[in-house]
Design a protein around this motif. Structure first.
Motif, PDB file in Angstrom:
ATOM      1  N   LEU A  97       0.840  -1.192   0.000  1.00 46.10           N
ATOM      2  CA  LEU A  97       0.000   0.000   0.000  1.00 46.10           C
ATOM      3  C   LEU A  97       0.880   1.249   0.000  1.00 46.10           C
ATOM      4  O   LEU A  97       2.054   1.200   0.397  1.00 46.10           O
ATOM      5  CB  LEU A  97      -0.906   0.020   1.243  1.00 46.10           C
ATOM      6  CG  LEU A  97      -1.902  -1.132   1.377  1.00 46.10           C
ATOM      7  CD1 LEU A  97      -2.486  -1.146   2.781  1.00 46.10           C
ATOM      8  CD2 LEU A  97      -3.018  -0.995   0.342  1.00 46.10           C
ATOM      9  N   LEU A  98       0.310   2.366  -0.441  1.00 45.09           N
ATOM     10  CA  LEU A  98       1.042   3.619  -0.427  1.00 45.09           C
ATOM     11  C   LEU A  98       1.028   4.219   0.969  1.00 45.09           C
ATOM     12  O   LEU A  98      -0.026   4.307   1.612  1.00 45.09           O
ATOM     13  CB  LEU A  98       0.426   4.616  -1.408  1.00 45.09           C
ATOM     14  CG  LEU A  98       0.593   4.310  -2.891  1.00 45.09           C
ATOM     15  CD1 LEU A  98      -0.746   3.981  -3.524  1.00 45.09           C
ATOM     16  CD2 LEU A  98       1.229   5.483  -3.615  1.00 45.09           C
ATOM     17  N   ASP A  99       2.177   4.651   1.433  1.00 46.89           N
ATOM     18  CA  ASP A  99       2.304   5.295   2.735  1.00 46.89           C
ATOM     19  C   ASP A  99       2.012   6.790   2.589  1.00 46.89           C
ATOM     20  O   ASP A  99       2.552   7.456   1.699  1.00 46.89           O
ATOM     21  CB  ASP A  99       3.724   5.091   3.279  1.00 46.89           C
ATOM     22  CG  ASP A  99       3.925   5.776   4.604  1.00 46.89           C
ATOM     23  OD1 ASP A  99       3.477   5.226   5.631  1.00 46.89           O
ATOM     24  OD2 ASP A  99       4.530   6.876   4.623  1.00 46.89           O
ATOM     25  N   VAL A 100       1.163   7.336   3.450  1.00 47.75           N
ATOM     26  CA  VAL A 100       0.732   8.730   3.293  1.00 47.75           C
ATOM     27  C   VAL A 100       1.891   9.714   3.456  1.00 47.75           C
ATOM     28  O   VAL A 100       1.951  10.746   2.756  1.00 47.75           O
ATOM     29  CB  VAL A 100      -0.414   9.087   4.262  1.00 47.75           C
ATOM     30  CG1 VAL A 100      -1.671   8.312   3.912  1.00 47.75           C
ATOM     31  CG2 VAL A 100      -0.016   8.863   5.713  1.00 47.75           C
ATOM     32  N   ASP A 101       2.815   9.433   4.362  1.00 49.12           N
ATOM     33  CA  ASP A 101       3.935  10.358   4.547  1.00 49.12           C
ATOM     34  C   ASP A 101       4.901  10.311   3.370  1.00 49.12           C
ATOM     35  O   ASP A 101       5.501  11.335   3.007  1.00 49.12           O
ATOM     36  CB  ASP A 101       4.666  10.037   5.855  1.00 49.12           C
ATOM     37  CG  ASP A 101       3.810  10.326   7.074  1.00 49.12           C
ATOM     38  OD1 ASP A 101       3.209  11.423   7.127  1.00 49.12           O
ATOM     39  OD2 ASP A 101       3.709   9.470   7.964  1.00 49.12           O
TER      40      ASP A 101
ATOM     41  N   ASP B 140       3.391   9.675 -11.222  1.00 48.96           N
ATOM     42  CA  ASP B 140       2.595   8.532 -10.771  1.00 48.96           C
ATOM     43  C   ASP B 140       3.314   7.843  -9.615  1.00 48.96           C
ATOM     44  O   ASP B 140       4.516   7.620  -9.656  1.00 48.96           O
ATOM     45  CB  ASP B 140       2.286   7.559 -11.920  1.00 48.96           C
ATOM     46  CG  ASP B 140       3.523   7.069 -12.641  1.00 48.96           C
ATOM     47  OD1 ASP B 140       4.540   7.784 -12.643  1.00 48.96           O
ATOM     48  OD2 ASP B 140       3.474   5.968 -13.203  1.00 48.96           O
ATOM     49  N   LEU B 141       2.539   7.537  -8.584  1.00 44.20           N
ATOM     50  CA  LEU B 141       3.063   6.911  -7.375  1.00 44.20           C
ATOM     51  C   LEU B 141       2.332   5.601  -7.125  1.00 44.20           C
ATOM     52  O   LEU B 141       1.105   5.542  -7.214  1.00 44.20           O
ATOM     53  CB  LEU B 141       2.865   7.839  -6.161  1.00 44.20           C
ATOM     54  CG  LEU B 141       3.539   9.214  -6.216  1.00 44.20           C
ATOM     55  CD1 LEU B 141       3.145  10.027  -4.974  1.00 44.20           C
ATOM     56  CD2 LEU B 141       5.051   9.079  -6.306  1.00 44.20           C
ATOM     57  N   ARG B 142       3.091   4.556  -6.809  1.00 42.71           N
ATOM     58  CA  ARG B 142       2.480   3.260  -6.496  1.00 42.71           C
ATOM     59  C   ARG B 142       3.450   2.465  -5.634  1.00 42.71           C
ATOM     60  O   ARG B 142       4.667   2.648  -5.716  1.00 42.71           O
ATOM     61  CB  ARG B 142       2.157   2.483  -7.780  1.00 42.71           C
ATOM     62  CG  ARG B 142       3.371   2.082  -8.615  1.00 42.71           C
ATOM     63  CD  ARG B 142       2.969   1.363  -9.884  1.00 42.71           C
ATOM     64  NE  ARG B 142       2.132   2.199 -10.748  1.00 42.71           N
ATOM     65  CZ  ARG B 142       2.616   3.080 -11.619  1.00 42.71           C
ATOM     66  NH1 ARG B 142       3.928   3.252 -11.745  1.00 42.71           N
ATOM     67  NH2 ARG B 142       1.809   3.791 -12.368  1.00 42.71           N
ATOM     68  N   PRO B 143       2.928   1.553  -4.808  1.00 38.30           N
ATOM     69  CA  PRO B 143       3.829   0.663  -4.068  1.00 38.30           C
ATOM     70  C   PRO B 143       4.522  -0.295  -5.027  1.00 38.30           C
ATOM     71  O   PRO B 143       3.994  -0.600  -6.100  1.00 38.30           O
ATOM     72  CB  PRO B 143       2.882  -0.075  -3.110  1.00 38.30           C
ATOM     73  CG  PRO B 143       1.553   0.010  -3.756  1.00 38.30           C
ATOM     74  CD  PRO B 143       1.518   1.310  -4.505  1.00 38.30           C
ATOM     75  N   HIS B 144       5.707  -0.762  -4.662  1.00 37.46           N
ATOM     76  CA  HIS B 144       6.484  -1.554  -5.596  1.00 37.46           C
ATOM     77  C   HIS B 144       5.817  -2.875  -5.964  1.00 37.46           C
ATOM     78  O   HIS B 144       6.152  -3.482  -6.993  1.00 37.46           O
ATOM     79  CB  HIS B 144       7.888  -1.810  -5.027  1.00 37.46           C
ATOM     80  CG  HIS B 144       7.939  -2.773  -3.868  1.00 37.46           C
ATOM     81  ND1 HIS B 144       8.236  -4.104  -4.031  1.00 37.46           N
ATOM     82  CD2 HIS B 144       7.720  -2.589  -2.549  1.00 37.46           C
ATOM     83  CE1 HIS B 144       8.218  -4.706  -2.847  1.00 37.46           C
ATOM     84  NE2 HIS B 144       7.908  -3.805  -1.934  1.00 37.46           N
ATOM     85  N   ARG B 145       4.853  -3.309  -5.185  1.00 35.28           N
ATOM     86  CA  ARG B 145       4.168  -4.569  -5.493  1.00 35.28           C
ATOM     87  C   ARG B 145       2.966  -4.385  -6.400  1.00 35.28           C
ATOM     88  O   ARG B 145       2.332  -5.372  -6.812  1.00 35.28           O
ATOM     89  CB  ARG B 145       3.707  -5.231  -4.184  1.00 35.28           C
ATOM     90  CG  ARG B 145       4.857  -5.697  -3.297  1.00 35.28           C
ATOM     91  CD  ARG B 145       4.315  -6.323  -2.023  1.00 35.28           C
ATOM     92  NE  ARG B 145       5.390  -6.794  -1.159  1.00 35.28           N
ATOM     93  CZ  ARG B 145       5.189  -7.307   0.061  1.00 35.28           C
ATOM     94  NH1 ARG B 145       3.952  -7.395   0.537  1.00 35.28           N
ATOM     95  NH2 ARG B 145       6.209  -7.709   0.791  1.00 35.28           N
ATOM     96  N   GLU B 146       2.622  -3.146  -6.699  1.00 37.31           N
ATOM     97  CA  GLU B 146       1.431  -2.877  -7.497  1.00 37.31           C
ATOM     98  C   GLU B 146       1.672  -3.187  -8.972  1.00 37.31           C
ATOM     99  O   GLU B 146       2.640  -2.727  -9.576  1.00 37.31           O
ATOM    100  CB  GLU B 146       1.028  -1.397  -7.360  1.00 37.31           C
ATOM    101  CG  GLU B 146      -0.235  -1.007  -8.089  1.00 37.31           C
ATOM    102  CD  GLU B 146      -1.503  -1.441  -7.398  1.00 37.31           C
ATOM    103  OE1 GLU B 146      -2.562  -1.379  -8.049  1.00 37.31           O
ATOM    104  OE2 GLU B 146      -1.455  -1.807  -6.209  1.00 37.31           O
ATOM    105  N   ALA B 147       0.799  -3.981  -9.582  1.00 38.56           N
ATOM    106  CA  ALA B 147       0.875  -4.247 -11.013  1.00 38.56           C
ATOM    107  C   ALA B 147       0.336  -3.057 -11.788  1.00 38.56           C
ATOM    108  O   ALA B 147      -0.650  -2.449 -11.393  1.00 38.56           O
ATOM    109  CB  ALA B 147       0.081  -5.501 -11.354  1.00 38.56           C
ATOM    110  N   PHE B 148       0.995  -2.722 -12.898  1.00 38.93           N
ATOM    111  CA  PHE B 148       0.504  -1.598 -13.693  1.00 38.93           C
ATOM    112  C   PHE B 148       0.866  -1.785 -15.158  1.00 38.93           C
ATOM    113  O   PHE B 148       1.625  -2.670 -15.493  1.00 38.93           O
ATOM    114  CB  PHE B 148       1.058  -0.263 -13.174  1.00 38.93           C
ATOM    115  CG  PHE B 148       2.537  -0.092 -13.346  1.00 38.93           C
ATOM    116  CD1 PHE B 148       3.049   0.697 -14.387  1.00 38.93           C
ATOM    117  CD2 PHE B 148       3.450  -0.671 -12.474  1.00 38.93           C
ATOM    118  CE1 PHE B 148       4.409   0.882 -14.543  1.00 38.93           C
ATOM    119  CE2 PHE B 148       4.814  -0.493 -12.619  1.00 38.93           C
ATOM    120  CZ  PHE B 148       5.290   0.285 -13.657  1.00 38.93           C
TER     121      PHE B 148
END
Length: 251
Positions: free
Chosen positions: A217-221, A243-251
């Protein structure tokens, strides 16, 4: 005789809710960077909590109860943020973070629901963006950041209302950037691609944090750090869309 003290820079963040959310995190980051932050949102109680956290850490902040879908309310908030008072300079940073989300079957979507998502996700962004341009262009400087979503790039089943509003917001940011960038106004759009580890998601989908883990998940800070970086960019290398995403997010 002591030298004159420079006025404190000012930021205003629209769409601030729970402390564990993007808006509140952006407020904390700009306050930590030396800004007086106007914390704008609908809930006076939530705004007061964010302001208390900032001031307890030595920062400066003020709460502004604001309905971003109401033109007069947005104008009044800008009147406060752009006033040079109490050792503050007029705002040089404006963040639009208002938004809502919900899965709704397209055949069950009502006209009122569609309009509500558009008003919060797109129309409100227009109001904030227009006022920011009106106030900042005469000064020849400033940053306007819109919180977007991957839904602005692709519509998914059950999200037609959300995707259409976010796509409209993205076009507002692009049009503003092309028109006002040459005049000194930095306009950026941040695509949030993935779940945000905040109060809203924890309440809406219990167990998701445990299932995906904090790295899913993306961390708010961490998001707020990116907003701060955008504000500090050199004019020679401005970002229009990030664009911001957690490293596990598929895109």
């Amino acid at each position: 005789m002591s030298p004159a003290t420079s006025p404190r820079p000012t930021a205003i963040v629209f769409g601030v809710g729970a402390e564990q959310g993007i808006g509140a995190a952006v407020c904390r980051r700009f306050a930590a960077g030396g800004h007086h932050v106007f914390v704008a949102g609908r809930s006076a109680d939530k705004l007061a909590q964010v302001v208390a956290t900032i001031t307890a850490s030595g920062g400066a902040a003020s709460a502004v109860v604001c309905d971003v879908t109401d033109e007069a309310s947005v104008i009044a908030a800008f009147d406060l943020a752009m006033s040079a008072a109490d050792g503050r300079a007029p705002a040089d940073a404006v963040v639009f973070n208002a938004g809502n989300n919900q899965i709704i079957d397209f055949t069950q979507l009502t006209g009122a629901q569609f309009e509500d998502f558009w008003r919060v996700g797109c129309y409100a962004g227009f109001l904030v963006g227009r006022e920011a341009a009106r106030r900042l262009l005469p000064l020849g400087r400033g940053t306007v950041i819109f919180t977007g979503a991957s839904g602005s790039l692709r519509g998914k089943p059950g999200f037609a209302h959300f995707a259409s509003a976010k796509a409209g917001l993205r076009m507002i940011s692009q049009s503003m950037a092309r028109e006002y960038g040459p005049k000194g106004l930095h306009v950026a759009h941040v695509l949030i691609d993935g779940g945000v580890n905040g109060e809203r998601l924890r309440r809406a989908i219990p167990g998701m944090v445990e299932r995906l883990g904090t790295e899913g998940l993306l961390d708010v800070d961490a998001i707020a750090d990116s907003y701060w970086h955008l504000h500090g960019q050199s004019r020679s290398a401005w970002t229009q869309e990030l664009d911001l995403r957690p490293h596990r997010e598929a895109f």
